[in-house]
Design a protein around this motif. Structure first.
Motif, PDB file in Angstrom:
ATOM      1  N   TYR A 198       0.844  -1.189   0.000  1.00  0.00           N
ATOM      2  CA  TYR A 198       0.000   0.000   0.000  1.00  0.00           C
ATOM      3  C   TYR A 198       0.880   1.241   0.000  1.00  0.00           C
ATOM      4  CZ  TYR A 198      -3.703  -3.117   1.672  1.00  0.00           C
ATOM      5  OH  TYR A 198      -4.621  -4.137   1.792  1.00  0.00           O
TER       6      TYR A 198
ATOM      7  N   ASN B 257      -7.094 -17.019   6.135  1.00  0.00           N
ATOM      8  CA  ASN B 257      -7.545 -16.056   7.142  1.00  0.00           C
ATOM      9  C   ASN B 257      -7.576 -14.668   6.536  1.00  0.00           C
ATOM     10  OD1 ASN B 257      -7.695 -14.265   9.372  1.00  0.00           O
ATOM     11  ND2 ASN B 257      -6.867 -15.848  10.694  1.00  0.00           N
ATOM     12  N   GLU B 258      -8.675 -13.997   6.695  1.00  0.00           N
ATOM     13  CA  GLU B 258      -8.790 -12.705   6.040  1.00  0.00           C
ATOM     14  C   GLU B 258      -8.163 -11.574   6.814  1.00  0.00           C
ATOM     15  OE1 GLU B 258     -12.978 -13.555   3.708  1.00  0.00           O
ATOM     16  OE2 GLU B 258     -12.971 -12.344   5.502  1.00  0.00           O
ATOM     17  N   LYS B 259      -7.726 -11.819   8.032  1.00  0.00           N
ATOM     18  CA  LYS B 259      -7.088 -10.749   8.778  1.00  0.00           C
ATOM     19  C   LYS B 259      -5.770 -10.401   8.113  1.00  0.00           C
ATOM     20  CE  LYS B 259      -8.872 -12.253  13.264  1.00  0.00           C
ATOM     21  NZ  LYS B 259      -8.488 -12.725  14.612  1.00  0.00           N
ATOM     22  N   LEU B 260      -5.556  -9.102   8.036  1.00  0.00           N
ATOM     23  CA  LEU B 260      -4.284  -8.628   7.504  1.00  0.00           C
ATOM     24  C   LEU B 260      -3.417  -8.141   8.653  1.00  0.00           C
ATOM     25  CD1 LEU B 260      -4.999  -6.471   4.333  1.00  0.00           C
ATOM     26  CD2 LEU B 260      -4.109  -8.767   4.463  1.00  0.00           C
TER      27      LEU B 260
ATOM     28  N   PHE C 185      -0.047  -5.883   9.404  1.00  0.00           N
ATOM     29  CA  PHE C 185       0.707  -4.860   8.703  1.00  0.00           C
ATOM     30  C   PHE C 185       2.143  -4.767   9.192  1.00  0.00           C
ATOM     31  CE2 PHE C 185      -2.370  -2.647   6.100  1.00  0.00           C
ATOM     32  CZ  PHE C 185      -3.571  -3.069   6.635  1.00  0.00           C
ATOM     33  N   GLY C 186       3.015  -4.439   8.260  1.00  0.00           N
ATOM     34  CA  GLY C 186       4.363  -4.057   8.642  1.00  0.00           C
ATOM     35  C   GLY C 186       4.337  -2.663   9.233  1.00  0.00           C
TER      36      GLY C 186
END
Lengths: 115, 108
Positions: A36, A101-104, A106-107
């Motif tokens: 992103y 799993n739809e959870k993302l 993040f870095g």
């Protein structure tokens, strides 16, 4: 929760140089990673979706030759900003999913400043 | 084109107040709606909602989804200064689309 490590956290470079940003999933295998871009006070904009072992899928308006994405393993994806220009200055952040799993997760993001 | 709209864009409250954040969406293939809290840089996961009418709670935070009216709300009760952040709503329709976020400022 799962940990995603992104490096470097901040980079300042001269116009025309290339910058590589790494995104690693530390304690899980990430079949899919996302990149992103976020401008100040704006939302996260998806640039590309990266699947291990295959070519990245870029969003409309994102230059493939400008933003090279490599997802060579289940724990590492890289974004290379080639021939960076001042307008590429932005906050870049990666995220990864644990399988279906739809959870993302993040870095921590990379603040790129191109002089 | 898929849309995720958050409101308000920003608000300022005092400690102890309750805030309600809104997220409305228009997507083709809804799978789930997610809420994130973004402080400084990286967003942290709060909730994932897939079914209508089932409230999810975590401490002072709660969220609910209405798939008929296509919106979700995030509530924060008894706010603290540590709740100051940007709250992001995202909708998963095989890719994640984010709203612009709501900036919450909690004053002591």
């Amino acid at each position: 929760g799962a940990v995603v490590s992104q490096h470097p956290s901040r980079v300042i470079c001269k116009s025309g140089t290339s910058v590589k940003i790494e995104c690693r999933s530390l304690d899980f295998q990430a079949t899919t990673m996302f990149w992103y871009r976020q401008f100040p006070k704006q939302s996260l904009m998806l640039m590309a979706t990266s699947n291990e072992g295959s070519k990245a899928t870029y969003e409309q308006g994102v230059e493939k030759d400008k933003f090279l994405i490599n997802h060579a393993s289940l724990t590492l994806s890289t974004l290379t900003v080639t021939s960076a220009h001042p307008e590429d200055s932005s906050f870049y952040i990666c995220s990864a999913t644990q399988g279906s799993n739809e959870k993302l997760f993040f870095g921590s993001g990379t603040q790129l400043s191109v002089l | 084109e898929d849309k995720v709209v958050q409101s308000p864009l920003s608000l300022v409250v005092h400690e102890g107040d309750t805030v309600t954040l809104n997220c409305s969406y228009e997507v083709t293939n809804f799978r789930s709606l997610l809420w994130y809290k973004q402080e400084k840089k990286a967003p942290t996961f709060l909730f994932m909602l897939t079914s209508s009418g089932i409230e999810k709670k975590s401490g002072r935070l709660s969220s609910i989804l209405d798939k008929k009216e296509l919106f979700s709300i995030l509530n924060i009760t008894a706010t603290q200064t540590g709740d100051s952040a940007v709250y992001l709503c995202a909708v998963n329709d095989y890719k994640l689309s984010f709203g612009a976020g709501t900036t919450v400022t909690v004053r002591a």
